[in-house]
Scaffold this motif. Structure first.
Motif, PDB file in Angstrom:
ATOM      1  N   UNK A 330       0.783  -1.232   0.000  1.00 43.52           N
ATOM      2  CA  UNK A 330       0.000   0.000   0.000  1.00 43.52           C
ATOM      3  C   UNK A 330       0.818   1.287   0.000  1.00 43.52           C
ATOM      4  N   UNK A 331       2.104   1.182  -0.294  1.00 41.10           N
ATOM      5  CA  UNK A 331       2.953   2.386  -0.300  1.00 41.10           C
ATOM      6  C   UNK A 331       3.313   2.786  -1.726  1.00 41.10           C
ATOM      7  N   UNK A 332       3.580   4.066  -1.902  1.00 41.80           N
ATOM      8  CA  UNK A 332       4.086   4.492  -3.210  1.00 41.80           C
ATOM      9  C   UNK A 332       5.579   4.804  -3.163  1.00 41.80           C
ATOM     10  N   UNK A 333       6.101   5.125  -1.981  1.00 40.31           N
ATOM     11  CA  UNK A 333       7.546   5.404  -1.928  1.00 40.31           C
ATOM     12  C   UNK A 333       8.222   4.660  -0.778  1.00 40.31           C
ATOM     13  N   UNK A 334       9.508   4.443  -0.975  1.00 42.60           N
ATOM     14  CA  UNK A 334      10.329   3.770   0.033  1.00 42.60           C
ATOM     15  C   UNK A 334      10.382   4.564   1.335  1.00 42.60           C
ATOM     16  N   UNK A 335      10.441   5.873   1.220  1.00 44.47           N
ATOM     17  CA  UNK A 335      10.602   6.687   2.445  1.00 44.47           C
ATOM     18  C   UNK A 335       9.326   6.674   3.285  1.00 44.47           C
ATOM     19  N   UNK A 336       8.191   6.708   2.587  1.00 43.30           N
ATOM     20  CA  UNK A 336       6.910   6.614   3.292  1.00 43.30           C
ATOM     21  C   UNK A 336       6.834   5.259   4.020  1.00 43.30           C
ATOM     22  N   UNK A 337       7.213   4.200   3.327  1.00 40.16           N
ATOM     23  CA  UNK A 337       7.172   2.860   3.934  1.00 40.16           C
ATOM     24  C   UNK A 337       8.124   2.793   5.127  1.00 40.16           C
ATOM     25  N   UNK A 338       9.330   3.354   4.970  1.00 39.29           N
ATOM     26  CA  UNK A 338      10.306   3.321   6.072  1.00 39.29           C
ATOM     27  C   UNK A 338       9.782   4.100   7.275  1.00 39.29           C
ATOM     28  N   UNK A 339       9.123   5.235   7.015  1.00 40.88           N
ATOM     29  CA  UNK A 339       8.590   6.050   8.115  1.00 40.88           C
ATOM     30  C   UNK A 339       7.484   5.312   8.870  1.00 40.88           C
ATOM     31  N   UNK A 340       6.562   4.696   8.110  1.00 44.75           N
ATOM     32  CA  UNK A 340       5.449   3.997   8.761  1.00 44.75           C
ATOM     33  C   UNK A 340       5.978   2.800   9.555  1.00 44.75           C
ATOM     34  N   UNK A 341       6.880   2.048   8.946  1.00 43.59           N
ATOM     35  CA  UNK A 341       7.434   0.884   9.664  1.00 43.59           C
ATOM     36  C   UNK A 341       8.130   1.322  10.948  1.00 43.59           C
ATOM     37  N   UNK A 342       8.871   2.424  10.863  1.00 44.99           N
ATOM     38  CA  UNK A 342       9.612   2.882  12.041  1.00 44.99           C
ATOM     39  C   UNK A 342       8.664   3.413  13.113  1.00 44.99           C
ATOM     40  N   UNK A 343       7.765   4.306  12.717  1.00 49.12           N
ATOM     41  CA  UNK A 343       6.969   5.020  13.714  1.00 49.12           C
ATOM     42  C   UNK A 343       5.749   4.249  14.200  1.00 49.12           C
ATOM     43  N   UNK A 344       5.248   3.327  13.379  1.00 44.31           N
ATOM     44  CA  UNK A 344       4.016   2.631  13.768  1.00 44.31           C
ATOM     45  C   UNK A 344       4.198   1.134  13.986  1.00 44.31           C
ATOM     46  N   UNK A 345       5.227   0.560  13.395  1.00 44.14           N
ATOM     47  CA  UNK A 345       5.443  -0.897  13.551  1.00 44.14           C
ATOM     48  C   UNK A 345       6.677  -1.189  14.401  1.00 44.14           C
ATOM     49  N   UNK A 346       7.451  -0.147  14.724  1.00 41.15           N
ATOM     50  CA  UNK A 346       8.627  -0.350  15.569  1.00 41.15           C
ATOM     51  C   UNK A 346       9.770  -1.079  14.888  1.00 41.15           C
ATOM     52  N   UNK A 347       9.908  -0.866  13.568  1.00 41.59           N
ATOM     53  CA  UNK A 347      10.965  -1.557  12.818  1.00 41.59           C
ATOM     54  C   UNK A 347      11.687  -0.551  11.923  1.00 41.59           C
ATOM     55  N   UNK A 348      13.004  -0.490  12.057  1.00 38.66           N
ATOM     56  CA  UNK A 348      13.782   0.392  11.176  1.00 38.66           C
ATOM     57  C   UNK A 348      14.254  -0.393   9.961  1.00 38.66           C
ATOM     58  N   UNK A 349      14.167   0.240   8.783  1.00 39.95           N
ATOM     59  CA  UNK A 349      14.655  -0.358   7.527  1.00 39.95           C
ATOM     60  C   UNK A 349      15.322   0.758   6.735  1.00 39.95           C
TER      61      UNK A 349
END
Ligand code: GLN
Length: 394
Positions: A330-349
């Motif tokens: 459901x993402x269009x960009x890598x940075x958006x995906x990295x932000x959501x994973x970090x801030x909402x899923x607790x995972x840094x990529x």
């Protein structure tokens, strides 16, 4: 008021902190699990730690030769023969370095300069690109594509010119996990000889292989021994990324040049730690078998969690990174995906765009590092699996 930026040298213009490190800093701020930087935070083998402690207690505290202590170079030479199939003289052909990066920097500063061309495969490890930039060559990028991250032999041949000084070969590769096959390396070797080019390899993940993939050192191919600088290190194999110990193996005239440069940059790698790591060569074959089996399980665990939420990936053949495509999640960009994973899923990529010269090429990819202890990886996978709920509530 003076603007301090005006003091900046041209050679560092455009070189910024890597996304790999940036994500580690952001990860620490929010207390997430770090699948960004390839930190490899599993325990260092006890016998290596004990040997380093003994060396400190015995006051092995002074400079070593810039090329490293004799017993370590002897052990490296034995390993090069038995594991890589490379014959080398420990006295003249081996240099211990401050991490494999120390050897890479010494090679680049010794042999590359403005006016040279250097060939680099994409996706690349950003440190290769940025260290090269310090020496100011023209960089020719050749892109790896498809299910096996293959290069087009014609595209590679076209990248070689009369100005080509060197090619960088990272196998197993960071970030895509490609393991170059013997046939692919033969193509590279043929072009290096035809155009009289130096090969600088980075083989730091040489023991981290999956399924039946075989690690082949480019230096073992016919005609390559004298024109290849083989770089590896201890960080990834023995879980000691912070010890900063690596090495290079190359013909005597190349090693001698690099040693003088490494001496200027940092004098020598830390002496007591060099004494410690000699003990690593006493580890039995089962150590490496266990490591491979453990990483295969971690790869499977990470891929399953990613697959369950639409983070599609190709199974890496080696190394401990997974490149995932973020679009089906459901993402269009890598940075958006990295932000959501970090801030909402607790995972840094790490955002995929940082591994390509044209950021668009990696703009829907993320790199995840699964070199974590199982309890951390389980926590990270639970975070990844929570992604659909996070997306639904956005
Ligand atoms: N090689 C590791 C990575 O790619 C660590 C690099 C680093 O910390 N600069 O993540």
């Amino acid at each position: 008021m003076t603007n301090p930026q005006r003091f900046e040298a041209q050679r560092v213009a455009g070189i910024a902190q890597s996304d790999i490190r940036l994500m580690s800093r952001r990860c620490m701020e929010v207390g997430a699990v770090n699948l960004g930087q390839g930190i490899c935070d599993q325990p260092t083998p006890d016998l290596v730690k004990e040997a380093a402690k003994a060396a400190i207690d015995a006051d092995q505290s002074i400079y070593s030769k810039y090329e490293g202590i004799d017993p370590l170079r002897a052990a490296i030479a034995r390993k090069m023969k038995s594991y890589n199939g490379i014959e080398c003289d420990p006295d003249t052909d081996v240099m211990v370095s401050a991490g494999s990066t120390g050897a890479f920097v010494a090679a680049v500063l010794s042999f590359i300069e403005a006016g040279d061309e250097v060939i680099l495969f994409s996706p690349f490890y950003g440190y290769h690109l940025n260290v090269l930039k310090l020496a100011r060559p023209t960089i020719k990028h050749v892109t790896l594509r498809g299910d096996n991250w293959e290069f087009d032999p014609d595209e590679l041949a076209a990248a070689f010119t009369s100005k080509t000084k060197a090619i960088i070969v990272n196998t197993p590769a960071n970030p895509c996990g490609k393991v170059f096959t013997r046939e692919e390396l033969a193509t590279i070797a043929g072009l290096c000889q035809e155009h009289d080019v130096l090969a600088i390899t980075d083989e730091i993940y040489e023991y981290i292989l999956y399924d039946d993939h075989e690690h082949v050192s480019l230096a073992t191919l016919p005609g390559m021994a004298d024109r290849t600088i083989t770089i590896s290190g201890f960080s990834k194999t023995y879980n000691m990324t912070g010890w900063r110990l690596g090495y290079s193996v190359a013909a005597q005239p190349l090693t001698a040049r690099m040693g003088v440069v490494a001496d200027l940059v940092y004098i020598c790698p830390p002496t007591p730690l060099q004494h410690g790591v000699v003990a690593a060569f006493d580890l039995p074959a089962s150590y490496y078998e266990q490591m491979s089996a453990d990483y295969a399980a971690k790869r499977a665990m990470t891929m399953e969690a990613c697959d369950a939420v639409g983070l599609r990936s190709l199974a890496p053949h080696g190394s401990y990174y997974l490149m995932v495509d973020v679009r089906d999640a459901g993402f269009t960009t890598d940075r958006e995906a990295a932000d959501v994973l970090l801030n909402h899923c607790g995972v840094a990529a790490v955002p995929g765009s940082s591994f390509y010269v044209d950021p668009k090429d990696g703009a829907t990819q993320l790199r995840l590092c699964f070199a974590k202890q199982d309890h951390d990886l389980e926590r990270a996978c639970a975070g990844i699996r929570s992604l659909p709920d996070v997306m639904a509530s956005r």
